[in-house]
Design a protein around this motif. Structure first.
Motif, PDB file in Angstrom:
ATOM      1  N   GLN A  45       0.975  -1.147  -0.116  1.00 21.40           N
ATOM      2  CA  GLN A  45       0.001  -0.069   0.283  1.00 21.40           C
ATOM      3  C   GLN A  45       0.948   1.196   0.099  1.00 21.40           C
ATOM      4  O   GLN A  45       1.941   1.199   0.579  1.00 21.40           O
ATOM      5  CB  GLN A  45      -0.805   0.054   1.162  1.00 21.40           C
ATOM      6  CG  GLN A  45      -0.375  -0.176   2.503  1.00 21.40           C
ATOM      7  CD  GLN A  45      -1.328  -0.206   3.730  1.00 21.40           C
ATOM      8  OE1 GLN A  45      -1.847   0.558   4.135  1.00 21.40           O
ATOM      9  NE2 GLN A  45      -1.711  -1.392   3.834  1.00 21.40           N
ATOM     10  N   LEU A  46       0.310   2.270  -0.836  1.00 18.31           N
ATOM     11  CA  LEU A  46       1.309   3.700  -0.790  1.00 18.31           C
ATOM     12  C   LEU A  46       1.351   4.121   0.457  1.00 18.31           C
ATOM     13  O   LEU A  46       0.320   4.250   1.283  1.00 18.31           O
ATOM     14  CB  LEU A  46       0.566   4.556  -1.724  1.00 18.31           C
ATOM     15  CG  LEU A  46       1.212   5.872  -1.955  1.00 18.31           C
ATOM     16  CD1 LEU A  46       2.612   5.526  -3.008  1.00 18.31           C
ATOM     17  CD2 LEU A  46       0.486   6.707  -2.579  1.00 18.31           C
ATOM     18  N   LEU A  51       5.736  13.835  -6.335  1.00 21.45           N
ATOM     19  CA  LEU A  51       5.568  14.234  -7.820  1.00 21.45           C
ATOM     20  C   LEU A  51       6.200  15.403  -8.150  1.00 21.45           C
ATOM     21  O   LEU A  51       6.864  15.447  -9.294  1.00 21.45           O
ATOM     22  CB  LEU A  51       3.843  14.219  -8.037  1.00 21.45           C
ATOM     23  CG  LEU A  51       3.235  13.017  -7.584  1.00 21.45           C
ATOM     24  CD1 LEU A  51       1.662  13.042  -8.071  1.00 21.45           C
ATOM     25  CD2 LEU A  51       3.884  11.577  -8.397  1.00 21.45           C
ATOM     26  N   SER A  52       5.933  16.570  -7.383  1.00 21.76           N
ATOM     27  CA  SER A  52       6.698  17.932  -7.698  1.00 21.76           C
ATOM     28  C   SER A  52       6.299  18.714  -6.683  1.00 21.76           C
ATOM     29  O   SER A  52       5.699  18.269  -5.406  1.00 21.76           O
ATOM     30  CB  SER A  52       5.986  18.378  -8.920  1.00 21.76           C
ATOM     31  OG  SER A  52       4.569  18.599  -8.929  1.00 21.76           O
ATOM     32  N   GLY A  53       6.999  19.842  -6.812  1.00 22.26           N
ATOM     33  CA  GLY A  53       6.776  20.899  -5.705  1.00 22.26           C
ATOM     34  C   GLY A  53       7.541  20.622  -4.155  1.00 22.26           C
ATOM     35  O   GLY A  53       8.809  20.303  -4.627  1.00 22.26           O
ATOM     36  N   SER A  54       7.129  20.786  -3.155  1.00 19.30           N
ATOM     37  CA  SER A  54       7.976  20.558  -1.922  1.00 19.30           C
ATOM     38  C   SER A  54       8.786  19.117  -2.087  1.00 19.30           C
ATOM     39  O   SER A  54       8.232  18.216  -2.322  1.00 19.30           O
ATOM     40  CB  SER A  54       7.224  20.558  -0.490  1.00 19.30           C
ATOM     41  OG  SER A  54       8.088  20.354   0.527  1.00 19.30           O
ATOM     42  N   THR A  55      10.095  19.252  -1.788  1.00 19.20           N
ATOM     43  CA  THR A  55      10.721  18.017  -1.618  1.00 19.20           C
ATOM     44  C   THR A  55      10.627  17.162  -0.357  1.00 19.20           C
ATOM     45  O   THR A  55      10.926  16.126  -0.519  1.00 19.20           O
ATOM     46  CB  THR A  55      12.332  18.477  -1.940  1.00 19.20           C
ATOM     47  OG1 THR A  55      12.554  19.214  -0.740  1.00 19.20           O
ATOM     48  CG2 THR A  55      12.635  19.189  -3.267  1.00 19.20           C
ATOM     49  N   LEU A  56       9.966  17.568   0.642  1.00 21.35           N
ATOM     50  CA  LEU A  56       9.595  16.743   1.705  1.00 21.35           C
ATOM     51  C   LEU A  56       8.083  16.443   1.593  1.00 21.35           C
ATOM     52  O   LEU A  56       7.392  17.218   1.488  1.00 21.35           O
ATOM     53  CB  LEU A  56      10.038  17.926   2.947  1.00 21.35           C
ATOM     54  CG  LEU A  56       9.709  17.116   4.160  1.00 21.35           C
ATOM     55  CD1 LEU A  56      10.927  15.986   4.303  1.00 21.35           C
ATOM     56  CD2 LEU A  56       9.635  18.130   5.317  1.00 21.35           C
ATOM     57  N   VAL A  57       7.927  15.254   1.605  1.00 23.62           N
ATOM     58  CA  VAL A  57       6.593  14.667   1.690  1.00 23.62           C
ATOM     59  C   VAL A  57       6.617  13.797   3.022  1.00 23.62           C
ATOM     60  O   VAL A  57       7.343  13.251   3.686  1.00 23.62           O
ATOM     61  CB  VAL A  57       6.308  13.781   0.466  1.00 23.62           C
ATOM     62  CG1 VAL A  57       6.253  15.022  -0.660  1.00 23.62           C
ATOM     63  CG2 VAL A  57       7.426  12.756   0.328  1.00 23.62           C
ATOM     64  N   GLU A  58       5.167  13.968   3.413  1.00 20.21           N
ATOM     65  CA  GLU A  58       4.907  13.156   4.927  1.00 20.21           C
ATOM     66  C   GLU A  58       3.515  12.215   4.629  1.00 20.21           C
ATOM     67  O   GLU A  58       2.818  12.373   3.851  1.00 20.21           O
ATOM     68  CB  GLU A  58       4.675  14.233   5.705  1.00 20.21           C
ATOM     69  CG  GLU A  58       5.654  15.160   6.294  1.00 20.21           C
ATOM     70  CD  GLU A  58       5.335  16.214   7.149  1.00 20.21           C
ATOM     71  OE1 GLU A  58       6.021  17.020   7.411  1.00 20.21           O
ATOM     72  OE2 GLU A  58       3.967  16.583   7.395  1.00 20.21           O
ATOM     73  N   SER A  59       3.608  11.147   5.363  1.00 16.56           N
ATOM     74  CA  SER A  59       2.552  10.092   5.389  1.00 16.56           C
ATOM     75  C   SER A  59       1.537  10.551   6.705  1.00 16.56           C
ATOM     76  O   SER A  59       2.173  11.264   7.505  1.00 16.56           O
ATOM     77  CB  SER A  59       3.192   8.808   5.561  1.00 16.56           C
ATOM     78  OG  SER A  59       3.458   8.503   6.701  1.00 16.56           O
ATOM     79  N   ILE A  60       0.423   9.942   6.788  1.00  9.63           N
ATOM     80  CA  ILE A  60      -0.485  10.229   7.692  1.00  9.63           C
ATOM     81  C   ILE A  60      -0.093   9.640   9.095  1.00  9.63           C
ATOM     82  O   ILE A  60      -0.528  10.006  10.078  1.00  9.63           O
ATOM     83  CB  ILE A  60      -1.865  10.027   7.633  1.00  9.63           C
ATOM     84  CG1 ILE A  60      -2.011   8.496   7.243  1.00  9.63           C
ATOM     85  CG2 ILE A  60      -2.534  10.645   6.362  1.00  9.63           C
ATOM     86  CD1 ILE A  60      -3.364   7.901   7.048  1.00  9.63           C
ATOM     87  N   ARG A  77      12.110   8.317   6.565  1.00  7.45           N
ATOM     88  CA  ARG A  77      12.550   8.686   8.088  1.00  7.45           C
ATOM     89  C   ARG A  77      11.307   8.507   8.848  1.00  7.45           C
ATOM     90  O   ARG A  77      10.294   8.858   8.702  1.00  7.45           O
ATOM     91  CB  ARG A  77      13.385   9.801   8.232  1.00  7.45           C
ATOM     92  CG  ARG A  77      14.493  10.144   7.405  1.00  7.45           C
ATOM     93  CD  ARG A  77      15.437  11.204   7.707  1.00  7.45           C
ATOM     94  NE  ARG A  77      16.595  11.674   6.909  1.00  7.45           N
ATOM     95  CZ  ARG A  77      16.252  12.452   5.857  1.00  7.45           C
ATOM     96  NH1 ARG A  77      15.098  13.007   5.258  1.00  7.45           N
ATOM     97  NH2 ARG A  77      17.538  12.324   5.091  1.00  7.45           N
ATOM     98  N   LYS A  78      11.415   8.150  10.364  1.00  6.05           N
ATOM     99  CA  LYS A  78      10.504   8.594  11.244  1.00  6.05           C
ATOM    100  C   LYS A  78      11.012   8.912  12.476  1.00  6.05           C
ATOM    101  O   LYS A  78      12.217   8.167  12.849  1.00  6.05           O
ATOM    102  CB  LYS A  78       9.687   7.049  11.354  1.00  6.05           C
ATOM    103  CG  LYS A  78       8.489   7.288  12.085  1.00  6.05           C
ATOM    104  CD  LYS A  78       7.286   6.191  12.239  1.00  6.05           C
ATOM    105  CE  LYS A  78       6.077   6.553  12.890  1.00  6.05           C
ATOM    106  NZ  LYS A  78       5.127   5.480  13.081  1.00  6.05           N
TER     107      LYS A  78
END
Lengths: 115, 114
Positions: A45-46, A51-60, A77-78
């Motif tokens: 599961q994802l 995709l683009s924009g801010s280089t830092l992405v977060e999960s829930i 990282r966590k």
């Protein structure tokens, strides 16, 4: 051709400790990057994607990944892991150059959280 | 919620048998995929389909074929099963432009060929 390298096949870490799962990719064009998680006896599961924009992405659920173009990396990282984070994590890359572009998966990193 | 179901969780077959693995998705996705997952090798794409009756070879199509007669169903066929096809098989689906779209995976079929 694109490729993904996950150098660590297994990462043991104590509960509440921080963790970093490494992912490096190679591609000659712009890319989309993904982290998928596979809990025991389940499909993938994802977790998060860039995709683009801010280089830092977060999960829930507290994971984050940073796209670093110069180092061709997308490490996950966590700051504090939980027992329930025990799973296998797959990094994936696709090249965003139009039409259908295959998604290439890494070989996976098993995160073992130790109580 | 997107749901991708696979016909069997575990399957045991004998060498030379014809094997059918079925996958159904309920979100009207155009793209469907078949992967095999092996320890240390990650996921490798066998075939994918971007529309009904359309198919494209992935990285390891040898020994496999596929069928997509309806949009929601994508079947993987092992014409004559061999022991080196013992593996976990994962089906996935996505919206068009699969390069940036999330893939939704089924729970997998663990196939043992004796």
């Amino acid at each position: 051709a694109q490729s993904v390298t996950q150098l660590d096949s297994q990462v043991p870490v104590f509960e509440e400790a921080p963790v970093e799962l490494r992912c490096n990719y190679s591609s000659s064009v712009s890319v989309y990057l993904f982290w998928y998680v596979q809990y025991p006896n389940q499909g993938l599961q994802l977790l998060l994607k860039y995709l683009s924009g801010s280089t830092l992405v977060e999960s829930i659920n507290g994971f984050e990944a940073e796209f670093n173009k110069s180092q061709t990396s997308f490490h996950l990282r966590k700051p504090s892991v939980h027992i329930s984070d025990t799973a296998e994590y797959f990094c994936a890359v696709s090249e965003g150059s139009g039409g259908y572009q295959k998604v290439t998966f890494g070989t996976g990193t098993k995160l073992q959280v130790i109580p | 919620d997107v749901k991708v179901t696979q016909s069997s969780r575990y399957l045991v077959k004998r060498t030379g048998e014809k094997v059918f693995l079925e996958c159904v998705q309920d979100m009207d996705h155009e793209n469907m995929f078949w992967y095999r997952q092996d320890p240390g090798l990650g996921l490798r794409l066998i075939y994918f389909s971007y529309d009904v009756k359309m198919k494209e070879k992935g990285d390891i199509p040898e020994g496999y074929s596929v069928s997509r007669e309806k949009k929601e169903r994508f079947s993987l066929i092992l014409e004559s099963a061999s022991t080196n096809q013992t593996s976990m098989y994962l089906c996935a689906s996505s919206l068009p432009d699969g390069s940036l779209m999330t893939q939704y995976f089924g729970p997998g079929t663990r196939l043992l060929v004796l």
